[in-house]
Structures are given as C-alpha cells and as structure tokens.
Write an enzyme that holds these catalytic residues in place. Sequence first.
Site, PDB file in Angstrom:
ATOM      1  N   GLY A  35      25.938  -1.844 -24.871  1.00  0.00           N
ATOM      2  CA  GLY A  35      26.807  -0.867 -25.528  1.00  0.00           C
ATOM      3  C   GLY A  35      28.285  -1.036 -25.241  1.00  0.00           C
ATOM      4  O   GLY A  35      29.071  -0.094 -25.393  1.00  0.00           O
TER       5      GLY A  35
ATOM      6  N   ASP B 187      19.258 -14.236 -26.244  1.00  0.00           N
ATOM      7  CA  ASP B 187      18.566 -12.967 -26.148  1.00  0.00           C
ATOM      8  C   ASP B 187      17.364 -13.175 -25.218  1.00  0.00           C
ATOM      9  O   ASP B 187      16.695 -14.207 -25.285  1.00  0.00           O
ATOM     10  CB  ASP B 187      18.099 -12.530 -27.535  1.00  0.00           C
ATOM     11  CG  ASP B 187      17.859 -11.032 -27.592  1.00  0.00           C
ATOM     12  OD1 ASP B 187      17.382 -10.470 -26.593  1.00  0.00           O
ATOM     13  OD2 ASP B 187      18.155 -10.423 -28.625  1.00  0.00           O
ATOM     14  N   GLU B 188      17.090 -12.196 -24.373  1.00  0.00           N
ATOM     15  CA  GLU B 188      15.972 -12.370 -23.430  1.00  0.00           C
ATOM     16  C   GLU B 188      14.625 -12.365 -24.127  1.00  0.00           C
ATOM     17  O   GLU B 188      13.621 -12.756 -23.525  1.00  0.00           O
ATOM     18  CB  GLU B 188      16.004 -11.276 -22.343  1.00  0.00           C
ATOM     19  CG  GLU B 188      15.528  -9.885 -22.764  1.00  0.00           C
ATOM     20  CD  GLU B 188      16.563  -9.103 -23.570  1.00  0.00           C
ATOM     21  OE1 GLU B 188      17.663  -9.629 -23.807  1.00  0.00           O
ATOM     22  OE2 GLU B 188      16.256  -7.963 -23.957  1.00  0.00           O
TER      23      GLU B 188
ATOM     24  N   LYS C  87      24.941 -15.901 -23.789  1.00  0.00           N
ATOM     25  CA  LYS C  87      23.547 -15.878 -23.327  1.00  0.00           C
ATOM     26  C   LYS C  87      22.586 -15.718 -24.487  1.00  0.00           C
ATOM     27  O   LYS C  87      22.857 -15.031 -25.470  1.00  0.00           O
ATOM     28  CB  LYS C  87      23.312 -14.773 -22.291  1.00  0.00           C
ATOM     29  CG  LYS C  87      23.353 -13.360 -22.822  1.00  0.00           C
ATOM     30  CD  LYS C  87      22.868 -12.321 -21.804  1.00  0.00           C
ATOM     31  CE  LYS C  87      21.407 -11.974 -21.950  1.00  0.00           C
ATOM     32  NZ  LYS C  87      21.033 -11.254 -23.168  1.00  0.00           N
TER      33      LYS C  87
ATOM     34  N   LYS D 128       0.829  -1.198   0.000  1.00  0.00           N
ATOM     35  CA  LYS D 128       0.000   0.000   0.000  1.00  0.00           C
ATOM     36  C   LYS D 128       0.876   1.264   0.000  1.00  0.00           C
ATOM     37  O   LYS D 128       0.570   2.259  -0.666  1.00  0.00           O
ATOM     38  CB  LYS D 128      -0.861  -0.048   1.259  1.00  0.00           C
ATOM     39  CG  LYS D 128      -1.926   0.996   1.356  1.00  0.00           C
ATOM     40  CD  LYS D 128      -2.786   0.721   2.590  1.00  0.00           C
ATOM     41  CE  LYS D 128      -3.622   1.936   2.958  1.00  0.00           C
ATOM     42  NZ  LYS D 128      -4.475   1.681   4.144  1.00  0.00           N
TER      43      LYS D 128
ATOM     44  N   HIS E 122      18.163 -11.688 -15.764  1.00  0.00           N
ATOM     45  CA  HIS E 122      18.088 -10.565 -16.705  1.00  0.00           C
ATOM     46  C   HIS E 122      17.244  -9.447 -16.096  1.00  0.00           C
ATOM     47  O   HIS E 122      16.256  -9.724 -15.435  1.00  0.00           O
ATOM     48  CB  HIS E 122      17.462 -11.034 -18.027  1.00  0.00           C
ATOM     49  CG  HIS E 122      17.685 -10.050 -19.136  1.00  0.00           C
ATOM     50  ND1 HIS E 122      16.896  -8.928 -19.295  1.00  0.00           N
ATOM     51  CD2 HIS E 122      18.623  -9.998 -20.103  1.00  0.00           C
ATOM     52  CE1 HIS E 122      17.345  -8.233 -20.340  1.00  0.00           C
ATOM     53  NE2 HIS E 122      18.393  -8.854 -20.844  1.00  0.00           N
TER      54      HIS E 122
ATOM     55  N   LYS F 180      23.515 -12.217 -31.692  1.00  0.00           N
ATOM     56  CA  LYS F 180      23.256 -10.987 -32.424  1.00  0.00           C
ATOM     57  C   LYS F 180      21.771 -10.828 -32.700  1.00  0.00           C
ATOM     58  O   LYS F 180      21.111  -9.945 -32.191  1.00  0.00           O
ATOM     59  CB  LYS F 180      24.009 -11.015 -33.756  1.00  0.00           C
ATOM     60  CG  LYS F 180      23.838  -9.759 -34.570  1.00  0.00           C
ATOM     61  CD  LYS F 180      24.476  -9.903 -35.927  1.00  0.00           C
ATOM     62  CE  LYS F 180      24.333  -8.574 -36.673  1.00  0.00           C
ATOM     63  NZ  LYS F 180      24.802  -8.686 -38.035  1.00  0.00           N
TER      64      LYS F 180
ATOM     65  N   GLY G 118      27.373  -7.601 -27.126  1.00  0.00           N
ATOM     66  CA  GLY G 118      26.640  -8.171 -28.257  1.00  0.00           C
ATOM     67  C   GLY G 118      27.193  -7.562 -29.530  1.00  0.00           C
ATOM     68  O   GLY G 118      28.069  -8.129 -30.190  1.00  0.00           O
ATOM     69  N   GLY G 119      26.708  -6.344 -29.832  1.00  0.00           N
ATOM     70  CA  GLY G 119      27.198  -5.639 -31.008  1.00  0.00           C
ATOM     71  C   GLY G 119      28.706  -5.451 -30.992  1.00  0.00           C
ATOM     72  O   GLY G 119      29.347  -5.470 -32.047  1.00  0.00           O
TER      73      GLY G 119
HETATM   74 MG   LIG Z   1      -4.859  -2.834   3.880  1.00  0.00          MG
HETATM   75 MG   LIG Z   2      18.838  -8.369 -25.670  1.00  0.00          MG
END
Ligand SMILES: [Mg+2]
Ligand SMILES: [Mg+2]
Lengths: 419, 419
Positions: A345, A169-170, A167, A92, A258, A141, A367-368
């Site tokens: 990056g 790609d997610e 890994k 809350k 991830h 890639k 990656g890149g």
């Molecule tokens: Mg409550």
């Molecule tokens: Mg990715």
Amino acid sequence: MSYCLATYRCFGEQTDFHKKAQGIAVGLTVGSWTDLPEAKKANMQKHLGQVVSVEIQEASASSPRYADIQIAYPDVNFSLDIPALLVTVFGKLSMDGQIKLIDLHFSERFLSAFSGPKYGIAGIRSQLGVHDRPLLMSIFKSVIGHDMQELASQFKQQALGGVDLIKDDEILFENPLTPIEKRVAACMQAAAEAEAETGQKLLYAVNLTGPTFQLKEQAKKAIDHGANALLFNVLAYGFDTLQALASDPEITIPVAAHPAMAGAMYPSPNYGIGASVLLGKLMRLAGADLVLFPSPYGSVVMPKEENLAIQQVLLTEELAKHYGYQTPQLSANKLKRSLPVPSAGIHPGLTPLILRDFGQDVVVNAGGGIHGHPMGTAAGGRAFRQAIDAVQQGHGLKEYAAQHPELQAAIDAWGLREN
Amino acid sequence: MSYCLATYRCFGEQTDFHKKAQGIAVGLTVGSWTDLPEAKKANMQKHLGQVVSVEIQEASASSPRYADIQIAYPDVNFSLDIPALLVTVFGKLSMDGQIKLIDLHFSERFLSAFSGPKYGIAGIRSQLGVHDRPLLMSIFKSVIGHDMQELASQFKQQALGGVDLIKDDEILFENPLTPIEKRVAACMQAAAEAEAETGQKLLYAVNLTGPTFQLKEQAKKAIDHGANALLFNVLAYGFDTLQALASDPEITIPVAAHPAMAGAMYPSPNYGIGASVLLGKLMRLAGADLVLFPSPYGSVVMPKEENLAIQQVLLTEELAKHYGYQTPQLSANKLKRSLPVPSAGIHPGLTPLILRDFGQDVVVNAGGGIHGHPMGTAAGGRAFRQAIDAVQQGHGLKEYAAQHPELQAAIDAWGLREN
Ligand SMILES: [Mg+2]
Ligand SMILES: [Mg+2]
C-alpha cells in the site's frame, strides 16, 4: 554452561506464573527434577533450564492478566540449528494454553553456527553503487498468465523509472510461460537495456520455488542464467532452509525474505511468535539480506511499534545486547545487517513517513503505487525517486512537486502524509 | 480448468465480505480484472480465482461478526507442492486482518503429485501384527543428559509392558551421549530382548533432526542401524520436507509426525490455520503414517470437536468429499489413512473415553501415565493394555481391575473417567 533465552507472554486469570515458569524450565529440559536422586542431580544440573524472570501484569482495562516469563535453556540440550531451538523452546509449549513467544536471545555457542546475511546492507549498497539514500524497490503488477514478452516489458518500464530493485510476485511459481531461467535471462536483458539509458544498476529478486530438495539446484540454475538476487518464501519452507541457501558458497547472490504466511503466527496477542522474532531476529540469523514485512502505512498493516521492533533487530550492531545472552564479548560484526522492506500500500506521498521512521537504511517498496501512476510505470518510479530526493534534501514534497510533474501527479492521485 | 478450494473465516464488524471475497479471488490470482482489455480477459479467465461462497454470521453473544468465505484457485497458477499452495492461498492474505484458513480441498491434478503415507494404518498394523485393537505407544520419560545404557534400560521397561510403539522425546537431538545410530542400535536390541519375553513386535520412532539438507542421509543412517520408524517435527521444517522424506523410496519405514510448534498457528479463533488442516489434511497429504496432536482429555488440551475433525480427515476414505474439489472420480485409495495419536496427560483411566471417541483406529499414547505407575514402567504399559482389553471386551474398568492389579493401581493413582 551457556544458554539460549526465550521470553514468553503468558495469559491466565488465575495462573500461578512462578509455578508455570518452573514447570517450563524443568519440563522442557530434564523432564523431572525434584524426584531425581541427589547423585543424578549433579550430572543433570548442566541440562536444567533456569527461570530468569517472571513479571506479572495484573489485569487492566486494556489487557487481561499476563506474565512475561524468561527461561534460559542450556544449549548443550539441542543441536545448533533453528528447528532444534524452536522445537525446544516452543514445540510442545506452543500448545499449552495462551502463550506467545515474544523474544529470543542466543548463546555465543549457538550463534557460532550461523553466518547471517552473506551480503547485508553494505554488500547490497556496494552492488548497486548507492550509499547515500534509501533504496527503491518495485513489484511486478500482475504476472500470472502473462508471457515472457509481457513480463520483460513490465520489467523494463519499472527499471526505466530508476528503481534499485525489482522483485517477482511471491505467487509466481514455475510455469511453462515464464520458467525461472527464461525469466532471469529476459529480465536481466531488460535491466541492461534500461541501465544503458539510466546509468542505474538494478537487482532482480527472482522467486525461488518448488520442492525443498531442489531449491539449491534451482538457485544455481537461476544464477547460471544471470540472476543477481533471489526472493524466498521463508515461512513456507522453514528458517533452516533459508540458512542452507544463504550459507551455500555457490549461491553467490543476496536473498530477499518474503513474509508470506507470517500472519498465521504473529498477529494474535495470545498465541504465536512475535513479529520481531519471526520477521526480525530469525530472518537475520538465517541469512536474509533483505526482509519484507507489512508496513504500518498502507493496505496490509502492522502496528508501528512492531515495525520498529523488526527494524531495530535487523539493523542493530549491538549484537551482545539484542541477540546475545550472557555474551559480553560478542562481536558487532558477527551478523551483517539486513535491509528492512516495509511493504504493501505504499505510494510516493508516504515517503516522508517511511524515511522519518526508518531513516536511510530502508527499502521503499511499491507495486500499485508505481504501476498505477497516472503517467505510467516509469513515471511511477521517478515519482518515488523524486519523493526520496525531496526528503533527503529537506524539501517539503508539495514544494518539490511543483518542479517535478511525476511527483505532482502521484500526490494528486494518492495524496500526501508528512506526519 | 481445475481448482483448489480454500475456506477462510474472516472477522469484521463492518466488512463488506462479498467485496472482500472478490478482492481475494482477483488479488491472489490475476491481480486485476475489471481494468483488463476484453481480449486479455479471454486469455486470463483460466487464471482467475472464483468466489464459491460467502456465508455471513452476524454478531452473537458468543462470537463477533464473521463470514466463511470459499475461494477456488486455478491450480494452473501454482506448482504442485504444499509451499506453493499455501503461499498462494494464505501467503499475503494471512497478514490481511483477522482471517483464519479453516479448510482446504484439492484438485485431482494437485493431488496427483502426492502419494500420501507410505504405510498408513494397514501397513503399520501389519508390521506389528495387530489388527483388532487400538495400539499403545509410550514416550521416554526423560532423555536429555541420559547415557545410552539408561535410555536402553528405559526402553526395555517400556517394551516389557507390551506397548506397540515407543517414541523418542521430540526434544532429543543429536548429542554425543546418544547419537541416532547408537540410539537405534541399542533400543532395537532392547526391543528384541523384550520381544523374546513378550512375543510382541514394536516400532521405535527415532527423532529425525538436524539440518534440512542432511535429513535424508540421517534417515538412511538410522535405517542402516536398524530403525523401523521415524519421529519428525514437521512444522519446524515444513510440509514439503515431510513429503520428500515420505516419498523417498529409500526411506522404507513409517513416519510419525509430531505437532511441535503447531500451537503457534491453530489455537486462535481469529488468525492462523485450523487444526484439521494443519494436523490433519496437510499431514496425511504430505505422508505422515501417524499424527500426534493434543488430546482433549489430558494436560495439553484441544477442544474435542477439533480432535474429531482431525480424526475424520486422517481416517476418511471418502476422499472425494473431504479432500477433493470437483473430483467425483477420486479414488478412495488415493491416500492411505494416517493413525491419529491424541496425546498428553493420558493415563489408563482415560482409555474408555479415548476408545469411545476414536474407536479402534487410534494410538493410545502416554508418558507420565506409564512411567509414573506405582508398580513401575512395565506395569504402566500393562495397565494400559488391560484397560484396552477391558473396553474391547465390554467390561467396566473397575470390574476388570479387580482381577488386574496393574490396572487397579493405575486407577487408584489417577482415577477413572468413563464418560
Ligand atoms: Mg515430549
Ligand atoms: Mg505480492
């Protein structure tokens, strides 16, 4: 009595922060206090939240007025799981004005329910046989729409470059072309072929996806087909699901967490959950062996202080200080350490910065910056390994590149930042 | 080809929003496009995201420069579950600068995997035998540290006031004093006793908590002990877990979704996920029969436009318009309707506003506004029922209160707002 401690940053020009803190401590525990009969108070004392501190910062040029408020919640009030803790301390309350949950500390009793990473840094290093340098991870890639043969060949090129981990790609989900069991089989085959050439072991973190109540079976299917690591989009499923996977004795491989969706919660200064909680403490507690997060160097950026705060809580062995609340006896071995993976990056020319900031217990992840190498993917991996070697040996990258054409080509393509 | 559509609000003083949109459409689907061989493009076209619209708003006095960007994602790229959709459309992207996910529309194929609320408004009304008025829900006053007898007696006082639903506090977890099976048994017994006096049926939403992989068993245990509704902290577990519970044929009772933790994601204008997505569309899609959210009237406030946007998506039968993307044939019966429950800080004097804004398909929900009534808890429920009757019959509350002492006492205590 034992307590978990939540630290909030709470904004308000006029707010009476001491009153606010009292309201939280009572409202989120026993509900009401001053109007309780005295006899009842004696029974309820052990359930009552406590205001531990209220530090007010008046408005300044750089920030509006706020207070950091610490509330201790009796752990007898909730069950020993992350959903119960989060609903108690930021259920809350998350909706009650400008307030951000910036830290959590745990009672020994609460921590007793958690076993943390099953392998941790030491376990991963020993699986890879690499003890004396930062690790290198590469990311496919592009994966969507590619068939098994294309993925396997991408995989092998990455593996030949000398990376330690690859890994998924997610955003690669179950699909008819490359379902998890085929992906694992084909990629582990490619890993074995590459190892025959390079002598290098490799972990492949295959993306664990699909309905929550099928994840365990899915993980076990992957393991049956040879998987040696999992990638998991923790925040799409909840920390408790990560904990269930990481603590399942039949899931015998490390889990890389991830950060997908984390940006819905950590970047605002006024709302949400701080990065070092979301991508640090809760990930390690729930059992992530590796944790990915946006680096301060590349394309998707997180401020460096936040990166270092994540690093600290993933790596620290001072658990009594950083994880415990009133737990002077807490063993430094209670939670294995999680490997930080600052991502996005990254190119070889950033390696000196990453190693300066993170030291040796880090995964350099690209990656890149691997696939885009002018001499190809395998050369991209080699350029990173060369960059890591150079820094480890105390050479300047420029100097080292003169003898290492892959590194030279990477620097020519993307530049170099040594500070 | 069929697509799910995501709408983002993206901030940036200098950003080239058209380029940004292209980057999203390509980057989160096929990864790269312009450098693909032509032959490959033909294969990959069906996986490529599409920029549907980019609407730029230049900076104004009330807002910095932003753009609303719509991207269509081929549903062939992901599995038909909410984690896969969210990781695709707002995984990495959530961390990429100031960007908020403000709407989602779904392909018919994606929607085919969802059955929505099992009971919906019509089902709940028929269980309660109440078809012609807003419903009334009450919340336990304080629960932590109280034993079973105290809870049962609190329950009975609430039930005697004529409420239609009673919900657990969301911070009541499994504990030795009031475990779920005892709580359900004792409260349903109290409900039966009250019904003998009032003739009124009642749903008791018992809080479903604990480890994710034990939730189904926990729900079935509650049902075995007589539970007729569940409360569930959806965001602590993920939408997929709600879907699994709501679509389980053995979980034969309605589910009320609590918004705990939602404030970590919806309030910032610059980050996160909009309230009508988080507490509206995704809740209905995943199967919440009732959805609680902060009202614009009381203590924990949400702007009224956001409340009404949630209401619209919970109630609409124009599914092709509000839920579908390129689905002109989508049946209005595809998803049952979810009952909106605007909550927090509600007292009887706010009833005219709630009914004006929400009409009849709403649950008036109160805690302190019932238990704090000067004549006691049962009178608190009666005051709300009187307020609802007055509005339904077109009477002013003041006038009606003259003949109804409970309502009069409530107005004397908390005041009255008719507009
Ligand atoms: Mg409550
Ligand atoms: Mg990715």
